[in-house]
Design a protein around this motif. Structure first.
Motif, short mmCIF file in Angstrom:
data_model
loop_
_atom_site.label_atom_id
_atom_site.label_comp_id
_atom_site.label_asym_id
_atom_site.label_seq_id
_atom_site.Cartn_x
_atom_site.Cartn_y
_atom_site.Cartn_z
N PRO A 30 65.90 1.57 32.08
CA PRO A 30 66.49 0.28 32.43
C PRO A 30 67.30 -0.36 31.31
O PRO A 30 68.21 -1.15 31.59
CB PRO A 30 65.27 -0.59 32.80
N GLN A 31 67.00 -0.05 30.04
CA GLN A 31 67.83 -0.58 28.95
C GLN A 31 69.25 -0.02 29.08
O GLN A 31 70.24 -0.76 28.94
CB GLN A 31 67.25 -0.20 27.59
N LEU A 32 69.36 1.25 29.33
CA LEU A 32 70.67 1.88 29.46
C LEU A 32 71.39 1.43 30.72
O LEU A 32 72.61 1.21 30.72
CB LEU A 32 70.52 3.40 29.44
N GLN A 33 70.65 1.25 31.81
CA GLN A 33 71.27 0.75 33.04
C GLN A 33 71.78 -0.67 32.86
O GLN A 33 72.83 -1.04 33.37
CB GLN A 33 70.26 0.82 34.19
N GLY B 212 68.75 10.19 32.98
CA GLY B 212 68.11 9.44 34.06
C GLY B 212 68.88 8.19 34.42
O GLY B 212 69.01 7.84 35.61
N ALA B 213 69.40 7.47 33.43
CA ALA B 213 70.15 6.24 33.69
C ALA B 213 71.45 6.53 34.44
O ALA B 213 71.88 5.74 35.28
CB ALA B 213 70.45 5.52 32.38
N LEU B 214 72.07 7.67 34.16
CA LEU B 214 73.31 8.02 34.83
C LEU B 214 73.08 8.49 36.26
O LEU B 214 73.96 8.35 37.13
CB LEU B 214 74.04 9.11 34.04
N LEU B 215 71.88 9.01 36.53
CA LEU B 215 71.59 9.54 37.87
C LEU B 215 70.94 8.51 38.79
O LEU B 215 71.04 8.62 40.01
CB LEU B 215 70.67 10.76 37.76
N MET B 216 70.27 7.50 38.22
CA MET B 216 69.54 6.52 39.03
C MET B 216 70.24 5.18 38.98
O MET B 216 70.87 4.81 37.99
CB MET B 216 68.11 6.34 38.49
N ALA C 189 56.53 6.85 40.09
CA ALA C 189 57.50 7.87 40.49
C ALA C 189 57.81 7.78 41.98
O ALA C 189 58.96 7.87 42.41
CB ALA C 189 56.98 9.26 40.12
N VAL C 190 56.75 7.59 42.78
CA VAL C 190 56.96 7.47 44.23
C VAL C 190 57.77 6.23 44.56
O VAL C 190 58.70 6.26 45.39
CB VAL C 190 55.60 7.44 44.96
N THR C 191 57.48 5.12 43.90
CA THR C 191 58.19 3.87 44.18
C THR C 191 59.64 3.96 43.74
O THR C 191 60.55 3.57 44.49
CB THR C 191 57.51 2.70 43.46
N MET C 192 59.90 4.46 42.54
CA MET C 192 61.27 4.56 42.05
C MET C 192 62.08 5.57 42.85
O MET C 192 63.29 5.44 42.96
CB MET C 192 61.27 4.93 40.57
N GLY C 193 61.39 6.55 43.41
CA GLY C 193 62.09 7.52 44.24
C GLY C 193 62.38 7.04 45.64
O GLY C 193 63.04 7.74 46.42
N GLY C 194 61.89 5.83 45.98
CA GLY C 194 62.17 5.27 47.29
C GLY C 194 61.34 5.84 48.41
O GLY C 194 61.64 5.63 49.59
#
Length: 482
Positions: free
Chosen positions: A121-124, A357-361, A415-420
């Motif tokens: 989230p810092q990078l996002q 991860g920041a670039l993909l999510m 992981a489940v929550t962030m993966g939607g």
């Protein structure tokens, strides 16, 4: 630019392994407290709290309360004993206390995972800031922050990062305080308007910020933030830089004052955002409220200047927290060699994975993403530290069981929550705010398995406990955990 220059200058003053890992344990309370506050006040604090208050109102004030109160728990339970352990990293502490390479390896995995989870989230947030201000593509901000952080950390290690992060705390405080004063004056000039009595609730999409069971979600947030602070890898490693246990306690007291002062400001932006930028949540840009309010409320050249100051503070937030996390993760990745060259190589790896991860999510509110990192920390490191410091009957099998069941279940839920993939209703609430059940699971597993394996209590437990709880002048003859 200042961050890069100070980090580069660190190459001239950081020579030894102790310089790179723990600043040779010479950071005084005021300097260390400013550095801790600088790295702790992340994108979630600078942008995310205001965004959540904008969307959900006063109920989200539990975030800054929890972030601050976590240091009170840390002060009371672990600050001084952790410093007296003499360790370089949290895995060092785990191995020294439990005399187990298996526990060390598992703690290393969790430190790395929690650090990467917090870095994303810092990078996002950096990508969001640069995109809002300049129209640049959303990938450019994360790349810029990653490059500056790698340069700063690899050049000077902990010694130079300490000065960088102390400077960045005061920059962040100024960047929010000065515009907030002008915003409040402008609000008063408008006749101090309030939300209409019949104003509709701000609509948000079903996701991290929305809870089907808000009371449970609130308690889950409180537990995660109160107990998660003590196990955050970039926070824990800071206490190893204090000269002694007394300095560690004094540092924590100063930190409480510094971050308490800072957290008075983001709710002001959130409240004013509900008046002047109520459409942002509909566009998915609630986290941008802090950046956009000066231009909307004040406008003109003054609004542009204040907006530039806020943007500078935002980048300081990303850089300082990312630097601390990268420092902590690199220290763990390079723990076998303890060499400066390997530390620098580990720095690149420590930042490279979360950058990908920041670039993909995308689409995860920064405060919620950070809250999930707190939940993982509270479920794994909090039981390990509290029981390791205060309960002599903790055994390596007990520690492993608690880490896997408590921390592992929280990590899986995140992981489940962030993966939607989480459904709505109770299932979503339990997975999005896991700390209320995963922390007790971690503690119970460690206690029950330790009681079932009394023969595995480490031989050096009594010496370790004496070192944790006796003043350095008395316990020095026993040496430090290594």
């Amino acid at each position: 630019m200042t961050t890069a220059l100070v980090g580069g200058f660190g190459l001239r003053i950081s020579r030894t392994t102790s310089d790179f890992y723990v600043a040779s344990r010479t950071a005084g309370p005021r300097l260390n407290a400013a550095a801790i506050s600088g790295e702790y006040l992340s994108a979630a604090s600078f942008l995310g709290v205001a965004g959540l208050v904008l969307v959900h109102g006063p109920d989200m004030l539990w975030y800054p309360v929890g972030y601050t109160a976590g240091y009170l728990v840390l002060l009371l339970l672990i600050a001084a004993p952790l410093r007296r352990s003499g360790a370089y990293t949290l895995p060092d502490f785990a191995e020294g206390r439990l005399e187990s390479r298996q526990v060390r390896a598992l703690v290393s995995v969790f430190v790395t995972g929690a650090g990467w989870l917090y870095l994303v989230p810092q990078l996002q947030g950096a990508g969001l800031t640069l995109e809002i201000l300049t129209g640049a593509p959303d990938w450019l901000g994360p790349v810029v922050v990653a490059a500056v952080v790698v340069l700063s950390v690899a050049a000077g290690g902990m010694r130079s990062i300490t000065f960088v992060q102390a400077f960045q705390y005061w920059l962040k405080l100024t960047a929010l305080l000065v515009p907030a004063l002008f915003l409040v004056l402008a609000w008063q000039g408008d006749g101090r308007p309030g939300l209409p009595a019949a104003a509709p609730a701000l609509a948000v999409s079903a996701g991290f910020g929305r809870a089907d069971h808000p009371l449970y979600a609130t308690y889950g947030l409180i537990v995660a933030t109160f107990l998660g602070t003590m196990g955050l890898p970039h926070v824990v490693v800071r206490f190893y830089t204090s000269p002694d246990g007394r300095s560690a306690r004094r540092t924590t007291v100063v930190v409480l004052a510094l971050i308490g002062a800072f957290y008075l400001l983001p709710p002001v932006y959130g409240a004013l955002g509900r008046l002047y930028a109520s459409e942002l949540p509909l566009n998915g840009d609630a986290d941008a409220a802090v950046l956009l309010l000066p231009g909307r409320v004040i406008g003109g050249a003054g609004g542009d200047l204040l907006g530039a100051l806020v943007a500078g503070g935002a980048f300081a937030a990303f850089l300082s927290t990312a630097s601390g996390l990268t420092m902590a993760v690199a220290g763990v990745l390079a723990q076998e060699s303890r060499g400066v060259r390997h530390f620098r190589l580990a720095t690149v790896l420590a930042m490279g994975i979360p950058l990908a991860g920041a670039l993909l999510m995308n689409g995860v509110p920064v405060a919620d993403a950070v809250g999930m990192a707190f939940a993982v920390s509270a479920s794994s490191f909090c039981p390990l530290l509290v029981l390791g410091i205060w309960w002599r009957r903790l055994t390596p099998p007990g520690a492993i069981a608690g880490l896997l069941l408590g921390g592992g279940s929280a990590l899986l839920a995140v992981a489940v929550t962030m993966g939607g993939a989480a459904p709505h209703g109770w299932a979503h609430t339990l997975l999005a705010w896991p700390a209320l059940w995963s922390v007790p699971v971690g503690f119970l597993a460690m206690v029950l398995v330790s009681l079932a394996t009394p023969g595995r209590i480490p031989a050096g437990t009594s010496a370790a406990m004496a070192r944790f709880h006796l003043p350095e002048s008395i316990a020095s003859a026993g040496g430090a955990l290594r």
